[in-house]
Write an enzyme that holds these catalytic residues in place. Structure first.
Site, mmCIF file in Angstrom:
data_model
loop_
_atom_site.group_PDB
_atom_site.id
_atom_site.type_symbol
_atom_site.label_atom_id
_atom_site.label_comp_id
_atom_site.label_asym_id
_atom_site.label_seq_id
_atom_site.Cartn_x
_atom_site.Cartn_y
_atom_site.Cartn_z
ATOM 1 C CB CYS A 2 -0.932 0.090 1.205
ATOM 2 S SG CYS A 2 -1.927 -1.376 1.469
ATOM 3 N NE ARG A 27 4.423 1.891 -0.610
ATOM 4 C CZ ARG A 27 5.553 1.478 -0.079
ATOM 5 N NH1 ARG A 27 6.681 1.712 -0.695
ATOM 6 N NH2 ARG A 27 5.569 0.853 1.064
ATOM 7 C CD1 TRP A 71 -0.626 -5.950 -3.702
ATOM 8 C CD2 TRP A 71 -0.198 -6.533 -1.581
ATOM 9 N NE1 TRP A 71 -0.201 -7.248 -3.698
ATOM 10 C CE2 TRP A 71 0.073 -7.634 -2.421
ATOM 11 C CE3 TRP A 71 0.000 -6.674 -0.207
ATOM 12 C CZ2 TRP A 71 0.533 -8.856 -1.940
ATOM 13 C CZ3 TRP A 71 0.447 -7.890 0.271
ATOM 14 C CH2 TRP A 71 0.722 -8.961 -0.584
ATOM 15 C CG ASN A 95 2.529 0.563 3.800
ATOM 16 O OD1 ASN A 95 3.658 1.000 3.706
ATOM 17 N ND2 ASN A 95 2.242 -0.673 3.466
ATOM 18 N N GLY A 96 0.797 -1.590 5.932
ATOM 19 C CA GLY A 96 1.403 -2.557 6.836
ATOM 20 C C GLY A 96 0.412 -3.656 7.160
ATOM 21 C CD GLU A 462 14.056 -12.952 -12.828
ATOM 22 O OE1 GLU A 462 13.803 -13.515 -11.767
ATOM 23 O OE2 GLU A 462 13.573 -11.842 -13.140
ATOM 24 C CE LYS A 466 10.518 -11.194 -14.023
ATOM 25 N NZ LYS A 466 11.104 -10.455 -13.004
ATOM 26 C CD GLU A 469 6.899 -10.960 -11.986
ATOM 27 O OE1 GLU A 469 6.498 -10.323 -11.014
ATOM 28 O OE2 GLU A 469 8.108 -11.058 -12.285
ATOM 29 C CG HIS A 485 15.485 -37.788 -11.327
ATOM 30 N ND1 HIS A 485 15.930 -39.082 -11.276
ATOM 31 C CD2 HIS A 485 16.522 -37.066 -11.824
ATOM 32 C CE1 HIS A 485 17.188 -39.140 -11.711
ATOM 33 N NE2 HIS A 485 17.558 -37.921 -12.049
ATOM 34 C CE LYS A 584 9.847 -2.373 -9.732
ATOM 35 N NZ LYS A 584 10.204 -3.547 -10.537
HETATM 36 C C1 F6R Z 1 9.573 -10.136 -9.706
HETATM 37 C C2 F6R Z 1 9.807 -9.129 -8.695
HETATM 38 C C3 F6R Z 1 9.842 -9.555 -7.291
HETATM 39 C C4 F6R Z 1 10.936 -8.789 -6.531
HETATM 40 C C5 F6R Z 1 10.872 -9.121 -5.045
HETATM 41 C C6 F6R Z 1 11.981 -8.457 -4.271
HETATM 42 O O1 F6R Z 1 9.578 -9.592 -10.986
HETATM 43 O O2 F6R Z 1 9.948 -7.974 -9.001
HETATM 44 O O3 F6R Z 1 10.033 -10.926 -7.169
HETATM 45 O O4 F6R Z 1 12.168 -9.145 -7.064
HETATM 46 O O5 F6R Z 1 9.638 -8.729 -4.533
HETATM 47 O O6 F6R Z 1 11.909 -7.068 -4.416
HETATM 48 P P1 F6R Z 1 13.157 -6.153 -4.072
HETATM 49 O O7 F6R Z 1 14.210 -6.457 -5.088
HETATM 50 O O8 F6R Z 1 12.641 -4.761 -4.159
HETATM 51 O O9 F6R Z 1 13.598 -6.524 -2.702
#
Ligand code: F6R
Length: 589
Positions: A2, A27, A71, A95-96, A462, A466, A469, A485, A584
């Site tokens: 949030c 956020r 969020w 927020n929290g 990774e 990607k 998500e 396996h 994010k």
């Molecule tokens: C995936 C993504 C998340 C962040 C994770 C850690 O695309 O962005 O998996 O990598 O939430 O975030 P940071 O790097 O800000 O600690």
């Protein structure tokens, strides 16, 4: 997560709050709302969905208000759970996560108090309202309520009829600022656009009171306290997708620049203390989440290969409760784009408590992680707006690989150069021009596998994250040799497989897995720098990467995977910049 904002000043508050919320949408974007005070009366508007839904409220009256972009944690993403929450004269944004909300709510309900949402946050409004009725002092009421809460919070609180905003912070980011036309509170500096501004970062346990007279800061005992002012003008200009349809696509295009800008010159005097510690380091521990965890896995591969330093990579949310063993001469590296990820911060704090030195690798100069760390190696990826991390991953690798090379040098071992990587990343982008043509195979897929060995496996993890998500397709990154396996049972002609073969020493072994899945009808897509594999018959399509040091190859091989995820997301009608349920900056546990 949030995002919260507050404003009190001489300008109309609604546009200030809504503009601020737009900057904080990274956020969370499940719902948004603002509360405005005009002639002593509070008005609250809330909407499910994005901040844009509040456009109608821009003309609302009032020069004092608070706002929120959500969020969802407790309660569905709907209007009744949207903030601000009101109880009596009290109105707040939060927020929290309040972890003891259930028992506090039960106590309130036992006293006959009625709730109008399913959120944990409304509990705080009730507690503050109760104390405010008794004491008539908003700051004391917020402090009294905060003392009953377990969990994390950044609050901005109004009391109807009072010209002040009271803020509190515990384990959730919060800044307050003074500008020429008023005072501000926000989850992030980016949300505050004010001429001649001075901003202060609250610490855990702090309170703040914002009035026409300015900003007052208090510690946990409500004694006035001074906090370091954040330098002015340190934030970047508002991001713009320019000619690109989405920020994510633009940010993938910025990978070469992000890599170029992020490779540190560790021979500079400013790094001499860090280099002394590197010389003594016997163990590396890396703590991180999500994409940053994957960059940690890539680093483990490089650090062990080049420097022979035993390296442990931990998911931060596991590390923090695992009572980890931290031997003497351990250097802990916390990797985080935002520098605000709650689990990463807690893991980093724990590592310090256990005697480790802490190195932060982060993209945000004034983040909580930079303040906690003994040393900082910044990534210079520039602001990343897309919720899915792209260029920040490559930038993290640039920093971590440089560190691996420096560690190798310190041990008298071969230290490969990173110098050519930005150019090779440019070349990779050019060679990926036809990745979009792969999407029809993914549109009807039941699930997707990304396979690789060694460093390729790290990139596969990774690539899989990607894709899942931003396309919502079930997808797994897997060790190529492990598939047979058990997991091979899932593979059929509706299961595209993306294989990475960037290390000649392991490529033929990876190709065994390619043959096995191709024989079972899976469409296979190959990412490799080797011509002979690029032309292999048993693949549906391939991309030929430029060659680089195999251990560094994820910095290039992830690029086609980022692009693939982007194109599949578009083909499935998703929003790649704002995938559902995500945010994010993950500032809650
Ligand atoms: C995936 C993504 C998340 C962040 C994770 C850690 O695309 O962005 O998996 O990598 O939430 O975030 P940071 O790097 O800000 O600690």
């Amino acid at each position: 997560m949030c995002g919260i904002v507050g404003y009190l000043g001489t300008a109309p508050a609604a546009p200030v709050l809504i503009d601020g919320l737009e900057k904080l949408e990274y956020r969370g974007y499940d719902s948004a709302g603002i509360a405005l005070m005009s002639e002593g009366k509070l008005a609250v508007v809330r909407r499910k969905g994005r901040v844009a839904e509040l456009a109608f409220a821009r003309t609302m009256q009032g020069d004092l208000g608070i706002g929120h972009t959500r969020w969802a944690t407790h309660g569905a993403p709907c209007e009744r759970n949207a903030h601000p929450h009101r109880c009596g004269k009290i109105c707040l944004v939060h927020n929290g996560i309040i972890e003891n909300a259930a028992s506090l709510r039960a106590a309130c309900e036992a006293r006959g108090e009625a709730f109008s949402s399913d959120t944990d946050s409304e509990v705080a409004a009730h507690l503050i309202d109760g104390l405010y009725r008794k004491e008539g002092d908003l700051l004391r009421a917020v402090k009294g309520a905060a003392g009953q809460l377990v969990g994390s919070y950044a609050f901005a609180v109004l009391a109807e009829g009072e010209r002040q905003i009271v803020c509190a912070r515990m384990h959730s980011p919060l800044i307050v600022a003074e500008g020429a036309d008023g005072v501000f509170a926000a989850s992030d500096l980016a949300a505050v656009q004010a001429e001649g501004r001075t901003a202060y970062v609250l610490e855990d346990g702090d309170f703040a009171r914002l009035t026409d007279g300015g900003v007052e800061l208090f510690d946990g005992a409500l004694s006035p306290v001074a906090r370091e002012a954040v330098p002015l003008g340190c934030e970047e200009p508002a991001p713009d997708a320019g000619a690109f349809r989405h920020f994510m696509r633009k940010e993938i295009d910025e990978v070469p620049q992000a890599v170029q800008n992020s490779i540190p010159d560790l021979s500079k005097p400013e790094f001499s203390d860090l280099c002394k510690v590197l010389c003594q380091t016997q163990y590396l521990h890396i703590v991180a989440c999500g994409t940053a965890y994957h960059s940690g896995l890539c680093m483990k591969h490089a650090a062990e290969l080049f420097a022979r330093v035993p390296t442990q990579v931990s998911i931060a949310s596991e590390y923090r409760y695992a009572d980890p063993i931290v031997p003497p001469r351990t250097l802990t590296i916390a990797v985080s784009q935002s520098g605000e990820t709650a689990d990463t911060l807690a893991a980093a704090q724990l590592a310090k408590e256990k005697g480790s030195r802490l190195l932060a690798v982060t993209n945000v100069a004034h983040s909580s992680l930079t303040r906690l760390a003994d040393f900082v190696l910044p990534t210079h990826a520039g602001r990343e707006v897309g919720v899915a991390a792209t260029k920040s991953f490559n930038a993290q690798l640039a920093v971590l690989y440089a560190l691996a090379a420096r560690l190798a040098l310190a041990r008298g071992r071969r230290a490969p150069t990173l110098a050519g990587l930005p150019t090779l990343a440019e070349e990779t982008l050019v060679r990926c021009g036809r990745i979009g043509a792969w999407t029809p195979y993914f549109q009807g897929a039941r699930s997707v596998f990304f396979l690789g060995r060694g460093a390729d496996r790290c990139a596969a993890l990774e690539g899989s994250l990607k894709l899942k998500e931003i396309s919502y397709l079930p997808s797994e990154g897997y060790a190529a040799g492990e598939l047979k396996h058990g997991t091979l049972a899932l593979v059929d002609n509706a299961t595209p497989v993306v294989a990475l073969a960037c290390d000649r020493a392991l490529a033929d072994k990876t190709m065994n897995a390619v043959h096995e899945v191709y024989a079972r009808g899976a469409p296979v897509f190959l990412v490799t720098p080797f011509e002979e594999l690029y032309h292999a018959r048993e693949v549906t399509a391939s991309v030929l990467l430029p060659r680089c040091e195999p251990a560094f190859s994820p910095i290039l091989s992830v690029i086609p995977l980022q692009l693939l995820a982007y194109h599949v997301s578009l083909a499935l009608g998703r929003d790649p910049d704002k995938p559902r349920n995500l945010a994010k900056s993950v500032t809650v546990e």
